[in-house]
Each structure stands twice: as structure tokens, then as C-alpha cells.
Design an enzyme around this catalytic site. Structure first.
Site, short mmCIF file in Angstrom:
data_model
loop_
_atom_site.label_atom_id
_atom_site.label_comp_id
_atom_site.label_asym_id
_atom_site.label_seq_id
_atom_site.Cartn_x
_atom_site.Cartn_y
_atom_site.Cartn_z
N ASP A 1 0.83 -1.21 0.00
CA ASP A 1 0.00 0.00 0.00
C ASP A 1 0.87 1.26 0.00
O ASP A 1 2.10 1.20 -0.07
CB ASP A 1 -0.95 -0.04 1.20
CG ASP A 1 -2.32 0.54 0.90
OD1 ASP A 1 -2.43 1.37 -0.02
OD2 ASP A 1 -3.29 0.16 1.59
N GLU B 1 -0.54 1.88 -5.11
CA GLU B 1 -0.33 3.31 -4.84
C GLU B 1 -1.43 4.17 -5.45
O GLU B 1 -1.26 5.37 -5.60
CB GLU B 1 1.08 3.75 -5.22
CG GLU B 1 1.47 3.58 -6.68
CD GLU B 1 1.00 4.73 -7.54
OE1 GLU B 1 1.62 5.79 -7.55
OE2 GLU B 1 -0.02 4.55 -8.24
N TRP B 2 -2.56 3.53 -5.78
CA TRP B 2 -3.81 4.20 -6.14
C TRP B 2 -3.73 4.94 -7.48
O TRP B 2 -4.57 5.80 -7.76
CB TRP B 2 -4.27 5.17 -5.05
CG TRP B 2 -4.10 4.66 -3.66
CD1 TRP B 2 -4.43 3.42 -3.19
CD2 TRP B 2 -3.54 5.37 -2.55
NE1 TRP B 2 -4.12 3.31 -1.87
CE2 TRP B 2 -3.58 4.50 -1.44
CE3 TRP B 2 -3.03 6.66 -2.38
CZ2 TRP B 2 -3.10 4.87 -0.18
CZ3 TRP B 2 -2.57 7.03 -1.12
CH2 TRP B 2 -2.60 6.14 -0.04
N GLU C 1 -1.66 7.17 -8.33
CA GLU C 1 -1.28 8.58 -8.15
C GLU C 1 -0.05 8.97 -8.97
O GLU C 1 0.09 10.13 -9.38
CB GLU C 1 -1.03 8.87 -6.67
CG GLU C 1 -2.31 8.87 -5.85
CD GLU C 1 -2.10 9.47 -4.48
OE1 GLU C 1 -0.94 9.55 -4.02
OE2 GLU C 1 -3.10 9.86 -3.86
N ASP D 1 -9.74 3.61 -3.95
CA ASP D 1 -10.39 2.38 -3.49
C ASP D 1 -11.83 2.26 -3.97
O ASP D 1 -12.55 3.25 -4.05
CB ASP D 1 -10.39 2.33 -1.97
CG ASP D 1 -8.99 2.22 -1.40
OD1 ASP D 1 -8.81 2.56 -0.24
OD2 ASP D 1 -8.08 1.80 -2.14
#
Length: 673
Positions: free
Chosen positions: A176, A209-210, A212, A231
Site C-alpha cells: 500500500d 499506490e492508487w 497517483e 479504493d
């Protein structure tokens, strides 16, 4: 684990039926830009994740609650075997956050929580391995993980943590992005890659890491999969937003390097089974990892039927490794096609809107070669047909028809494809006859014989044909059109009701075909004469990016009723609607109203955050809109002439910059009739 700017509690989207089209263009979340052809990037030459990983992760169903423990993990492994999920391809049983104690031991090692995992992680891994499955674990590329309890992250401990994971027998790491101390993402994730390699154990590496730092551009030689979005949450708006962000990234996916639009929510209760089938179909056509996010010990038979559909799973797991691409999208009608290794195409006909729509494409449009006819396999109905080249279906609201189409020389072994449709408004006022027209169309190369059609409604309704319901023969492209008069009894409460259209026919070889199309009609009532607050009226449908649309409070992002007094620019309003972009609230006005007015703006509860636009649509036409509004701006008056409109939609978009903190208020929203 969770992005720090999002909320995690699942919720149910209110009002699954909308009248008229949901404005796809208005609600679309801008996707990360992707070139027409991504630059070639080397994948890791380790042979891992040559197809998208399949398995389970506990987070979506348990978060950090006490029911996440050794017993649960073992129970999931047992069910993978007992329910046939292992045979279907699911293999990873993954632990998410909260498995460790908040402090490392004196030697700097991670310590499993003895209350949750009294026998340690290695014992759990050994149990999972004994079932022929694999174990996954979680940590963060930061000083701590994402949970507020402050569990230790791996930043600065990469090599020792990776060694512990390998010694325990871990096969998969989800890494994460919380508490990352501002360290460059590529550096952090590459360090853990090197640490995992140094263990000598093959461990699938999931970069979380979404999206980004645009990992699709640099991570194909770092990990086997990377999150492309924030998420997911267990609601329609969240799933739809993530879909639209992930679809443009198809050029970056392939064997050993996958776009990851986050875990599955199927079975968690925030969506309907129709919506969950769409979720599963769309993730499969996008070649996404399929990580079950529901507690299988409590799952319904319908949930298992979705998760265990081997024909759909075969689309996801196709060894060619292509992610599906958008063929067309307009008015909430999506066609997404995925090239398969055997030359066939998986084709998703996806209806984003809140009412049934016909969605059509062709064999040529999805990339198939010219042929006399094609074999068309319906992967949810598990039935095969022949088509002359048209690929079409009437798709229920929020539904997906998933097909596999091929230029198959044995097409004539299948009966002709018959397309069912129903034209006319699905909105009925009680005791007032509505006129509908059904169609049964032969899409096949061979004729349909002895065709008959029926339409049925709820008990007590009057449904009668006004023209022929049979045809001796339908040649290619020909249709049986039947008029129907449908009346709901006087006093029928407003709400959604089921209609069923069914056709029977035979192929020239005598094969019998029964085709059924479930549809929804809404019994509606016009607003009262005069001026009414919209928050006092029943809406046709309401969708919201996070949490439900609220009446007379702001949107609280999670459960119904968790909002606050509507406040814009310091002014508090007693009445109105609180939403979160992207959102759409539809009202039936029955051609009897003239004007909608509201004071609109971003609610004060998010501080300085939030950028949105407000729009009013009347029968599919945008009749009023604001520019981009921010939290720093006072409420703006918005009004629209809706004279003659049957349905009005109040739409909020995210203004093109994502929907973080986009709490949008329709303060004092009123309709004059």
C-alpha cells in the site's frame, strides 16, 4: 487498504431504476490519459501472474474487525475447495491490514497479532498450501499502514520484512501507499521489488499506490499488477467511476503486468445481483485481477453463481492477456471488446443507464474477419446461437450481456439469435393504459420458425396484445412487432414492478429456443399542483459517488442519515438534497410542471476541498448548468424551464478533476407545477 481521502463503509444505492437515460457524458469520471499505443515496457521475466491473479482478500467484507482472523482465513481456503472455486482458478487467499501488532519486536521483526493468528502466519500459510492454494499478505510502502491503529509499514525495513514473508511461505504481497513520508513512489516500490527478489521465493507483487504516480508507465518491470484508481466501495457509483478510469489504460496491460481496478465487491450487499454481474463481467473483460471481497462463509447461492461462472472467468484468464477496449459509448450504452487467443472476441454490452436500452454492434466493429455467419455464445445464459453479423441485445438497467463471438465454420449447428425488445415509456400512471410495442428480431443467418411472443406483468395488471403475437417464419433481419396495452390497477402504489417478455421459436433443424427479457416498469404519480420541495417528493432514482443522496442534509459519504445540515458559504438551509459527485437524481414530472429552482454549491463540511458542476436535464436535454463551483464560492442560484418534460434529472459532475470531497448540495430545491 484505503486511500486516506475516501470512506469505507458499504452502502446501497437508492432507487435502482431511473427513468430516461442517465447522462453518461455528464457523469463520466475523467480517466487517466493513455496514448493510443503504450510504449513497449519489459515485464518481469519471472513467469509470475501470466494471467490476472485470482483469489480472495478480506478487506472489503471485514475491514479491521475482529472477525478477520485465522479461523476466517482457513474457512475461506476450505470453501475454495468445497465450492469449486479452486477448480475455477481462484488460488490466492490474501490477508489485508490489521494482521500484525502495532509494534515490532526488539529485533525489529513484524509480530502477528496473537489474538487473530495465535499460531502465527506460517501455520496459516501451511494450512492454505495444504489445500493446494497460496497465501498473500499486506503491508504499506510507508512508516505505518493505512489503518489508524498505526501498524508498522515496511519503509526502511524492506529487506527484513520481505525475508519474514518468504520464511512464512507468503506467495503474494499487496504493498500500500500510506504514510510514505514523501519518498518517491518509484524508489519505494522498486526497493521492495529488489527485497522480494533477494529472498529467492517467487512472490507476486501487487503495487497499491492508487494510480497517483501513473504506475502503468513505469511499473511493468517492478511488479506484476498495479492499482490504477482509488479504493472501490460497494456501490454502483464507485464501481462505475473506477471502470471509466481503468478502461483507457488497456495498452499497458499484458501477461505479467496488469492494470488493477481494485478488488471485487460481489456479494457484499450494496448492489443488486444484476449490478454485481456487470461488475464481474466488466472486470473480466478488462483482464483485471479477480480478488473476491466478500466473506464466502456467508455468501448466497447467487453470489457463488456469479463468482464461479467459468465461461466469464475464461475471458479474464485468456492467455493472450489483452485488456478489453471501448468500441463505442453513447447515452449510457457501452460496447467493450476483448481479443482472445483463439481469435474470438469477448463482447460486453453494458447499460450504464437506469432504464433498459438496446445496445448494438457488429462482428466487423469488434475486430472479427468477414464470414458468412458467426457463432455467438451468451456467457451468462450458457447458450449458443448463430448471427449474420449483428451483435445486439436489449440490456436491463445497470446490466451487462457478455458474449463470445467467433468466425466459426460450424455456426449452422446453432439456432438463430433472436433479439427481444420493448419500445415505449416504462412509466405508468395507475389506472391509465400505457402503449408498448414488443419486437422479436431474427439476427441469425438461418430463419426462426413458429415464433410466438408473450408479455406478462404483476398479478392484477391488465396486459393485452393489440396486434399479432405469432409469426410462421422470420428471415434474417425480420421482426415480429406486437402492440400491447398495459394498465396498472387504480390505487397501485408508486414504485418499480417487473414485466417479462418471452419469445419461443424453432431453428430449421427443430431446436427449440425460449428467450426471456426481464424488464422494469415504474408506477408514477405527478407532483401536486403548486410549488413543492423536491426533498419532499419521491424520486425515480438516485445515484451518488459516495454514500446515498440525502434528504434535507448533506451527504455524509457512508450510511444513510449520516449527513449534517446543508451549509453553503456559511448559510444553513433546512431543505434540499445532499449528494456526492458524480450523482444523478431523477423525478417524474409528467409533463405537468414548469420550473425547477435551487441554490447550489459545495457543502462547507469539507473545508476548502471540492469542485463540481451542477446540471438540470429535461427528457434527455440539458436545460441549465453552472460553471465549475468550488468550496470557496457562495451558493449560486440555478433554475430551468422544464415545461412539457416527463422526467427531470438533477446531475452533478466532478468538474473533471476526480471526485474527492465533492459534496454537492441542491439547497431549497423546488419544482413548480
Amino acid at each position: 487498504m484505503r486511500h486516506p481521502h475516501t470512506r469505507t463503509t458499504p452502502r446501497r444505492v437508492l432507487g435502482a431504476l431511473a427513468a430516461g437515460l442517465l447522462c453518461a457524458a455528464a457523469l463520466a469520471t475523467p480517466a487517466p490519459a493513455a496514448p493510443a499505443q503504450a510504449p513497449a515496457a519489459p515485464a518481469l521475466a519471472d513467469g509470475l501472474a501470466l494471467t490476472p491473479p485470482m483469489g480472495f482478500n478480506n478487506w472489503n467484507s471485514t475491514h479491521c474487525r475482529a472477525d478477520f482472523n485465522e479461523s476466517m482465513v482457513k474457512g475461506i481456503a476450505d470453501l475454495f475447495v468445497a465450492k469449486g472455486l479452486k477448480d475455477a482458478g481462484y488460488q490466492y487467499v490474501n490477508l489485508d491490514d490489521c494482521w500484525a501488532l502495532p509494534q515490532r519486536d526488539a529485533g525489529g521483526k513484524l509480530v502477528p497479532d496473537p489474538a487473530r493468528f495465535p499460531n502465527g502466519i506460517k501455520a496459516v500459510a501451511d494450512y492454505v498450501h495444504s489445500k493446494g492454494l497460496r497465501l498473500g499478505i499486506y503491508t504499506s510502502a510507508g512508516s505505518k499502514t493505512c489503518n489508524s491503529a498505526g501498524f508498522p509499514g515496511a519503509l526502511g525495513h524492506e529487506y527484513s520484512d520481505a525475508r519474514q514473508f518468504a520464511d512464512w511461505g507468503v506467495d503474494y504481497l499487496k504493498y500500500d501507499n500510506c504514510n510514505n513520508q514523501g519518498v518517491d513512489a518509484k524508489k519505494r516500490y522498486t526497493t521492495m521489488r529488489d527485497a522480494l527478489r533477494a529472498t529467492g521465493r517467487p512472490i507476486v507483487y501487487s503495487i497499491c499506490e492508487w494510480g497517483e504516480n501513473r504506475p502503468w508507465e513505469w511499473a511493468s518491470d517492478v511488479g506484476q499488477l498495479w492499482r490504477t484508481t482509488g479504493d472501490i466501495s460497494d456501490d454502483w457509483g464507485s464501481m462505475l467511476s473506477i471502470l471509466k478510469q481503468n478502461l483507457p489504460l488497456a495498452p499497458y496491460a499484458g501477461p505479467g503486468h496488469w492494470n488493477d481496478p481494485d478488488m471485487l465487491e460481489v456479494g457484499n450487499g450494496g448492489m443488486t445481483d444484476t449490478e454485481y454481474r456487470s461488475h464481474f463481467s466488466l472486470w473480466s473483460v478488462m483482464a483485471a485481477p479477480l480478488l473476491i471481497g466478500t466473506d464466502l462463509r456467508k455468501a448466497s447461492p447467487a453470489t457463488f453463481d456469479i463468482l464461479d461462472n467459468k465461461e466469464v472467468i475464461a475471458v479474464d484468464q485468456d492467455p493472450l492477456g489483452k485488456q478489453g477496449t471501448v468500441v463505442s459509448s453513447a447515452g449510457g450504452r457501452w460496447v467493450i471488446a476483448k481479443e482472445m487467443k483463439d481469435g474470438s472476441r469477448a463482447v460486453a454490452l453494458f447499460n450504464e443507464s437506469g432504464t433498459a436500452q438496446r445496445i448494438a454492434t457488429s462482428a466487423a466493429a469488434v475486430g472479427l474477419p468477414e464470414a458468412p455467419a458467426y457463432t455467438l455464445r451468451d456467457l451468462w445464459q450458457h447458450s449458443g446461437y448463430n448471427t449474420a453479423g449483428t451483435i445486439a441485445a436489449t440490456v436491463p438497467a445497470h446490466g451487462t450481456v457478455l458474449l463470445r463471438v467467433s468466425a466459426d465454420p460450424h455456426w449452422a449447428d446453432n439456432p438463430p439469435a433472436g433479439e427481444l425488445g420493448l419500445d415505449g415509456s416504462p412509466l405508468l400512471e395507475a389506472a391509465t393504459p400505457a402503449t408498448l410495442t414488443s419486437t422479436v428480431t431474427d439476427l441469425g443467418r438461418t430463419p426462426a420458425l413458429r415464433v410466438s411472443v408473450s408479455l406478462t406483468g404483476p398479478g392484477g395488471w391488465t396486459v393485452r396484445p393489440t396486434s399479432a403475437t405469432t409469426a410462421a417464419t422470420l428471415a434474417t433481419g425480420r421482426a415480429l412487432r406486437t402492440g400491447w396495452s398495459v394498465t396498472a390497477p387504480a390505487g397501485t402504489p408508486t414504485g418499480s414492478y417487473g414485466l417479462t417478455l418471452q419469445a419461443h421459436y424453432r431453428s430449421p433443424a427443430g431446436q427449440r429456443v425460449t428467450s426471456t427479457l426481464p424488464l422494469t416498469a415504474s408506477v408514477v404519480a405527478r407532483p401536486p399542483s403548486g410549488t413543492s420541495y423536491l426533498s419532499d417528493l419521491k424520486w425515480l432514482s438516485a445515484t451518488s459517488g459516495w454514500g446515498p443522496v440525502e434528504r434535507d442534509t448533506s451527504n455524509g459519504e457512508s450510511d444513510a442519515g449520516d449527513g449534517h445540515p446543508i451549509t453553503i458559504g456559511g448559510t444553513v438551509y433546512a431543505k434540499g438534497l445532499g449528494a456526492h459527485a458524480p450523482s444523478d437524481v431523477a423525478f417524474y414530472t409528467g409533463k405537468a410542471c414548469e420550473k425547477v429552482t435551487a441554490d447550489v454549491g459545495v457543502d462547507d463540511e469539507k473545508g476548502t476541498k471540492g469542485t463540481v458542476t451542477f446540471e438540470i436535464w429535461a427528457d434527455g436535454t440539458k436545460v441549465a448548468s453552472t460553471g465549475v463551483l468550488t468550496n470557496a464560492m457562495p451558493a449560486q442560484p440555478l433554475s430551468a424551464d422544464i415545461t412539457g418534460a416527463q422526467v427531470v434529472h438533477l446531475v452533478v459532475t466532478d468538474a473533471g478533476d476526480g471526485n474527492d470531497s465533492d459534496h454537492a448540495d441542491w439547497a431549497d430545491a423546488r419544482v413548480s407545477c
